[in-house]
Structure formats: C-alpha cells, structure tokens
Write a protein that holds these residues in place. Sequence first.
Motif, PDB file in Angstrom:
ATOM      1  N   ARG A   1      26.125 -54.736  28.307  1.00 36.87           N
ATOM      2  CA  ARG A   1      26.911 -53.806  27.515  1.00 36.87           C
ATOM      3  C   ARG A   1      26.253 -52.436  27.535  1.00 36.87           C
ATOM      4  NH1 ARG A   1      26.277 -53.679  21.189  1.00 36.87           N
ATOM      5  NH2 ARG A   1      24.042 -54.000  20.994  1.00 36.87           N
ATOM      6  N   GLU A   2      27.090 -51.431  27.428  1.00 39.95           N
ATOM      7  CA  GLU A   2      26.638 -50.048  27.384  1.00 39.95           C
ATOM      8  C   GLU A   2      26.882 -49.525  25.979  1.00 39.95           C
ATOM      9  OE1 GLU A   2      28.912 -48.056  30.410  1.00 39.95           O
ATOM     10  OE2 GLU A   2      27.865 -49.101  32.027  1.00 39.95           O
ATOM     11  N   VAL A   3      25.882 -48.851  25.418  1.00 40.40           N
ATOM     12  CA  VAL A   3      25.999 -48.318  24.068  1.00 40.40           C
ATOM     13  C   VAL A   3      25.627 -46.839  24.090  1.00 40.40           C
ATOM     14  CG1 VAL A   3      25.207 -48.508  21.676  1.00 40.40           C
ATOM     15  CG2 VAL A   3      25.404 -50.571  23.082  1.00 40.40           C
ATOM     16  N   ASP A   4      26.534 -46.025  23.611  1.00 43.49           N
ATOM     17  CA  ASP A   4      26.301 -44.581  23.514  1.00 43.49           C
ATOM     18  C   ASP A   4      25.322 -44.337  22.369  1.00 43.49           C
ATOM     19  OD1 ASP A   4      26.484 -41.826  22.889  1.00 43.49           O
ATOM     20  OD2 ASP A   4      28.551 -41.732  23.588  1.00 43.49           O
ATOM     21  N   ILE A   5      24.222 -43.665  22.657  1.00 44.66           N
ATOM     22  CA  ILE A   5      23.173 -43.448  21.664  1.00 44.66           C
ATOM     23  C   ILE A   5      23.636 -42.544  20.516  1.00 44.66           C
ATOM     24  CG2 ILE A   5      22.062 -41.462  22.745  1.00 44.66           C
ATOM     25  CD1 ILE A   5      19.354 -42.937  22.058  1.00 44.66           C
ATOM     26  N   THR A   6      24.737 -41.824  20.711  1.00 42.53           N
ATOM     27  CA  THR A   6      25.230 -40.937  19.661  1.00 42.53           C
ATOM     28  C   THR A   6      26.103 -41.661  18.631  1.00 42.53           C
ATOM     29  OG1 THR A   6      27.184 -40.241  20.904  1.00 42.53           O
ATOM     30  CG2 THR A   6      25.166 -38.955  21.241  1.00 42.53           C
ATOM     31  N   THR A   7      26.388 -42.950  18.869  1.00 39.21           N
ATOM     32  CA  THR A   7      27.182 -43.733  17.926  1.00 39.21           C
ATOM     33  C   THR A   7      26.262 -44.379  16.891  1.00 39.21           C
ATOM     34  OG1 THR A   7      27.030 -45.776  19.218  1.00 39.21           O
ATOM     35  CG2 THR A   7      28.871 -44.262  19.743  1.00 39.21           C
ATOM     36  N   PRO A   8      26.814 -44.829  15.760  1.00 43.17           N
ATOM     37  CA  PRO A   8      25.975 -45.524  14.772  1.00 43.17           C
ATOM     38  C   PRO A   8      25.247 -46.737  15.354  1.00 43.17           C
ATOM     39  CG  PRO A   8      28.056 -44.898  13.768  1.00 43.17           C
ATOM     40  CD  PRO A   8      28.176 -44.591  15.246  1.00 43.17           C
ATOM     41  N   ASP A   9      25.945 -47.529  16.187  1.00 47.89           N
ATOM     42  CA  ASP A   9      25.311 -48.688  16.830  1.00 47.89           C
ATOM     43  C   ASP A   9      24.171 -48.234  17.746  1.00 47.89           C
ATOM     44  OD1 ASP A   9      24.917 -51.404  17.526  1.00 47.89           O
ATOM     45  OD2 ASP A   9      26.299 -51.252  19.214  1.00 47.89           O
ATOM     46  N   GLY A  10      24.411 -47.155  18.492  1.00 45.91           N
ATOM     47  CA  GLY A  10      23.383 -46.617  19.376  1.00 45.91           C
ATOM     48  C   GLY A  10      22.178 -46.101  18.610  1.00 45.91           C
ATOM     49  N   GLN A  11      22.418 -45.424  17.512  1.00 44.00           N
ATOM     50  CA  GLN A  11      21.321 -44.917  16.687  1.00 44.00           C
ATOM     51  C   GLN A  11      20.497 -46.061  16.102  1.00 44.00           C
ATOM     52  OE1 GLN A  11      20.227 -41.556  15.814  1.00 44.00           O
ATOM     53  NE2 GLN A  11      21.198 -41.535  17.836  1.00 44.00           N
ATOM     54  N   GLU A  12      21.182 -47.114  15.664  1.00 48.22           N
ATOM     55  CA  GLU A  12      20.482 -48.273  15.101  1.00 48.22           C
ATOM     56  C   GLU A  12      19.604 -48.937  16.171  1.00 48.22           C
ATOM     57  OE1 GLU A  12      19.408 -52.141  14.207  1.00 48.22           O
ATOM     58  OE2 GLU A  12      21.099 -51.860  15.562  1.00 48.22           O
ATOM     59  N   LEU A  13      20.143 -49.113  17.372  1.00 53.47           N
ATOM     60  CA  LEU A  13      19.360 -49.707  18.465  1.00 53.47           C
ATOM     61  C   LEU A  13      18.179 -48.803  18.840  1.00 53.47           C
ATOM     62  CD1 LEU A  13      22.095 -51.121  20.853  1.00 53.47           C
ATOM     63  CD2 LEU A  13      20.284 -52.424  19.738  1.00 53.47           C
ATOM     64  N   ALA A  14      18.422 -47.507  18.917  1.00 51.49           N
ATOM     65  CA  ALA A  14      17.353 -46.566  19.266  1.00 51.49           C
ATOM     66  C   ALA A  14      16.237 -46.608  18.229  1.00 51.49           C
ATOM     67  CB  ALA A  14      17.917 -45.154  19.384  1.00 51.49           C
ATOM     68  N   ASN A  15      16.602 -46.650  16.957  1.00 50.90           N
ATOM     69  CA  ASN A  15      15.586 -46.719  15.902  1.00 50.90           C
ATOM     70  C   ASN A  15      14.820 -48.041  15.948  1.00 50.90           C
ATOM     71  OD1 ASN A  15      16.222 -44.170  14.936  1.00 50.90           O
ATOM     72  ND2 ASN A  15      17.696 -44.953  13.442  1.00 50.90           N
ATOM     73  N   ARG A  16      15.545 -49.138  16.131  1.00 53.56           N
ATOM     74  CA  ARG A  16      14.903 -50.463  16.152  1.00 53.56           C
ATOM     75  C   ARG A  16      13.905 -50.589  17.301  1.00 53.56           C
ATOM     76  NH1 ARG A  16      18.460 -55.306  17.518  1.00 53.56           N
ATOM     77  NH2 ARG A  16      19.921 -54.130  16.261  1.00 53.56           N
ATOM     78  N   HIS A  17      14.216 -49.969  18.446  1.00 55.22           N
ATOM     79  CA  HIS A  17      13.373 -50.106  19.634  1.00 55.22           C
ATOM     80  C   HIS A  17      12.538 -48.856  19.927  1.00 55.22           C
ATOM     81  CE1 HIS A  17      15.110 -53.967  20.682  1.00 55.22           C
ATOM     82  NE2 HIS A  17      16.293 -53.451  20.399  1.00 55.22           N
ATOM     83  N   SER A  18      12.538 -47.906  18.996  1.00 58.71           N
ATOM     84  CA  SER A  18      11.767 -46.661  19.146  1.00 58.71           C
ATOM     85  C   SER A  18      12.118 -45.927  20.438  1.00 58.71           C
ATOM     86  CB  SER A  18      10.269 -46.938  19.080  1.00 58.71           C
ATOM     87  OG  SER A  18       9.940 -47.526  17.841  1.00 58.71           O
ATOM     88  N   VAL A  19      13.399 -45.900  20.773  1.00 59.11           N
ATOM     89  CA  VAL A  19      13.867 -45.212  21.977  1.00 59.11           C
ATOM     90  C   VAL A  19      13.918 -43.716  21.698  1.00 59.11           C
ATOM     91  CG1 VAL A  19      15.829 -44.892  23.535  1.00 59.11           C
ATOM     92  CG2 VAL A  19      15.183 -47.193  22.793  1.00 59.11           C
ATOM     93  N   ARG A  20      13.270 -42.953  22.564  1.00 55.37           N
ATOM     94  CA  ARG A  20      13.255 -41.500  22.414  1.00 55.37           C
ATOM     95  C   ARG A  20      13.896 -40.783  23.592  1.00 55.37           C
ATOM     96  NH1 ARG A  20      13.062 -42.731  17.940  1.00 55.37           N
ATOM     97  NH2 ARG A  20      11.190 -43.067  16.754  1.00 55.37           N
TER      98      ARG A  20
END
Length: 88
Positions: free
Chosen positions: A34-53
């Motif tokens: 699956r592809e998740v846009d980092i600008t969406t709420p789901d994307g932000q949650e995944l980025a925060n959980r995995h410390s994606v910068r």
Amino acid sequence: MPNITLLHSPTCGACPSAKRLWKELRVKYSFSYREVDITTPDGQELANRHSVRAVPATIIDGRLTFVGVPPRQSAEKALQLRMKPQGA
C-alpha cells in the motif's frame, strides 16, 4: 507474506521511482502493498510512529527498512528474507 507500506509525498521527486520499483517487484514476489501519502492523517501517524523524516520511506512488516529509493537488489533481498519457504 510480507506487508510493504510506502510513505510518499506528492511533491517528492524520487517517490515515483520508489513506487515503480515496488510495483515491479510485485510481479515477481507475493506481498501486500500500500502507498500512503505522508501529508494525510494516516501518513502523519505512520511517520511519527516510525520516526520518518524523509520520503520515500519503505516500511516492511512494521519496521522502517528503507529511506529513499532502495537499490533493486537490496529491496529483493529484504523481500526474500521475509518470504516463507515453500511448504512452510
């Protein structure tokens, strides 16, 4: 079967290459993708959980595995390590 999540951004110049790589590998390997846009709420949650910068970022089975476009050989090796042997 491995679960691949690709975090991407609509303004990312490298993201189309990462998307293309994972879509091509789906022809050879069986995995959930699956592809998740980092600008969406789901994307932000995944980025925060995995410390994606930075994007593209590939999460395999819940672990941040690649940041940037991985070399094809490295991506294939990561998939092969997570594939169940035939008959298992």
